[in-house]
Design a protein around this motif. Structure first.
Motif, PDB file in Angstrom:
ATOM      1  N   GLY A   1     106.056  41.237  77.283  1.00  0.00           N
ATOM      2  CA  GLY A   1     105.218  40.104  77.663  1.00  0.00           C
ATOM      3  C   GLY A   1     105.632  38.784  77.042  1.00  0.00           C
ATOM      4  O   GLY A   1     104.832  37.849  76.990  1.00  0.00           O
TER       5      GLY A   1
ATOM      6  N   LYS B   1     104.031  44.579  71.692  1.00  0.00           N
ATOM      7  CA  LYS B   1     103.437  43.921  72.839  1.00  0.00           C
ATOM      8  C   LYS B   1     103.111  42.467  72.472  1.00  0.00           C
ATOM      9  O   LYS B   1     102.305  42.187  71.591  1.00  0.00           O
ATOM     10  N   GLY B   2     103.802  41.533  73.132  1.00  0.00           N
ATOM     11  CA  GLY B   2     103.553  40.114  72.914  1.00  0.00           C
ATOM     12  C   GLY B   2     104.060  39.561  71.600  1.00  0.00           C
ATOM     13  O   GLY B   2     103.667  38.468  71.195  1.00  0.00           O
ATOM     14  N   ARG B   3     105.000  40.303  70.943  1.00  0.00           N
ATOM     15  CA  ARG B   3     105.422  39.855  69.616  1.00  0.00           C
ATOM     16  C   ARG B   3     106.807  40.349  69.238  1.00  0.00           C
ATOM     17  O   ARG B   3     107.179  41.477  69.543  1.00  0.00           O
TER      18      ARG B   3
ATOM     19  N   CYS C   1     105.332  35.012  68.738  1.00  0.00           N
ATOM     20  CA  CYS C   1     104.322  35.764  69.471  1.00  0.00           C
ATOM     21  C   CYS C   1     103.620  34.877  70.496  1.00  0.00           C
ATOM     22  O   CYS C   1     103.709  33.651  70.446  1.00  0.00           O
TER      23      CYS C   1
ATOM     24  N   ASP D   1      99.763  34.342  72.717  1.00  0.00           N
ATOM     25  CA  ASP D   1      98.335  34.565  72.529  1.00  0.00           C
ATOM     26  C   ASP D   1      97.896  35.896  73.138  1.00  0.00           C
ATOM     27  O   ASP D   1      98.444  36.361  74.132  1.00  0.00           O
ATOM     28  N   ASP D   2      96.901  36.495  72.525  1.00  0.00           N
ATOM     29  CA  ASP D   2      96.299  37.712  73.052  1.00  0.00           C
ATOM     30  C   ASP D   2      94.774  37.554  72.969  1.00  0.00           C
ATOM     31  O   ASP D   2      94.220  37.597  71.868  1.00  0.00           O
ATOM     32  N   PRO D   3      94.093  37.367  74.079  1.00  0.00           N
ATOM     33  CA  PRO D   3      94.594  37.338  75.461  1.00  0.00           C
ATOM     34  C   PRO D   3      95.444  36.085  75.717  1.00  0.00           C
ATOM     35  O   PRO D   3      95.336  35.094  74.994  1.00  0.00           O
ATOM     36  N   PRO D   4      96.296  36.136  76.767  1.00  0.00           N
ATOM     37  CA  PRO D   4      97.219  35.025  77.028  1.00  0.00           C
ATOM     38  C   PRO D   4      96.512  33.688  77.245  1.00  0.00           C
ATOM     39  O   PRO D   4      95.549  33.593  77.992  1.00  0.00           O
TER      40      PRO D   4
END
Length: 225
Positions: free
Chosen positions: A34, A88-90, A112, A114-117
């Motif tokens: 992601g 995930k995302g990082r 990284c 944002d989570d949520p994006p």
């Protein structure tokens, strides 16, 4: 500093050799986690390794690359050897990547989203410096590449996938050979059955001839009497 990958780590890794396979795996890995697809614009990749179990990834290129992300207004330097742990995302525990902050180069240790994006990408440097940029500033041009094929992929026991594939091909070949033998055997049986059927027909014809001859003889005897 030379990046040395222990043999036990290599034994568990998917290894991609050459620039084309390395580029495909890099883009595909970023897509899977992601992260923006242009985050690692390396050139002339020699080797890319990825351990799915831990997320550890390493990249070796012929020489370091300095890249300017125009949309982010930032210069980033990628060493001849880069490594990180992908989640995930990082990307964390990064080595070999530096960003230019004012007049100095600072080593990045984490990137990284944002989570949520939220459309933001955060770059964290050693020393507590952190900067945020739009995710699209790091997207690559063009469609994502297809999933790459590893030059070597471990099966968890340190055995290369090429050997495993070769073994499967050997088994498949043996199966095909057995299949051919079976077909030949079936054809032989069919031929034997056909031959036997022909013999039976001949016997039946002979029996008919004998029966006809016997009937003629019987009729002759009756007529004589």
């Amino acid at each position: 500093m030379t990046l040395t990958i222990p043999e036990d780590v290599r034994a568990k890794a998917e290894i991609y050799v050459g620039d084309e396979a390395g580029q495909q795996k890099t883009r595909f890995l970023l897509q899977e986690t992601g992260l923006p697809s242009g985050l690692l614009p390396l050139k002339d990749i020699i080797e890319c390794g990825y351990v799915e179990e831990t997320g550890f990834v390493w990249l070796k290129q012929r020489k370091k690359v300095d890249h300017y992300f125009a949309k982010a207004g930032r210069h980033v330097s990628y060493g001849a050897e880069v490594s990180a742990v992908a989640e995930k995302g990082r990307l964390k525990k990064i080595t070999g990547v530096k960003a230019k902050e004012m007049m100095i180069w600072v080593a990045l240790h984490e990137i990284c989203v944002d989570d949520p994006p939220q459309g933001k990408l955060h770059c964290k440097a050693i020393g507590g410096i952190s900067r945020s940029f739009p995710v699209e500033a790091f997207e690559a041009d063009g469609p994502p590449p297809p999933p790459p094929v590893a030059d070597v992929k471990s099966n968890g026991n340190g055995v290369a996938a090429k050997e495993e594939v070769a073994g499967k091909e050997g088994v498949a070949g043996a199966g095909e050979e057995e299949g051919k033998k079976g077909e030949e055997k079936d054809e032989g049986v069919a031929a034997a059955v056909a031959a036997a059927a022909g013999d039976i027909e001949k016997v039946e014809e002979k029996m008919k001839e004998l029966s006809t001859e016997h009937n003629k003889q019987a009729e002759a005897v009756v007529a004589k009497n």
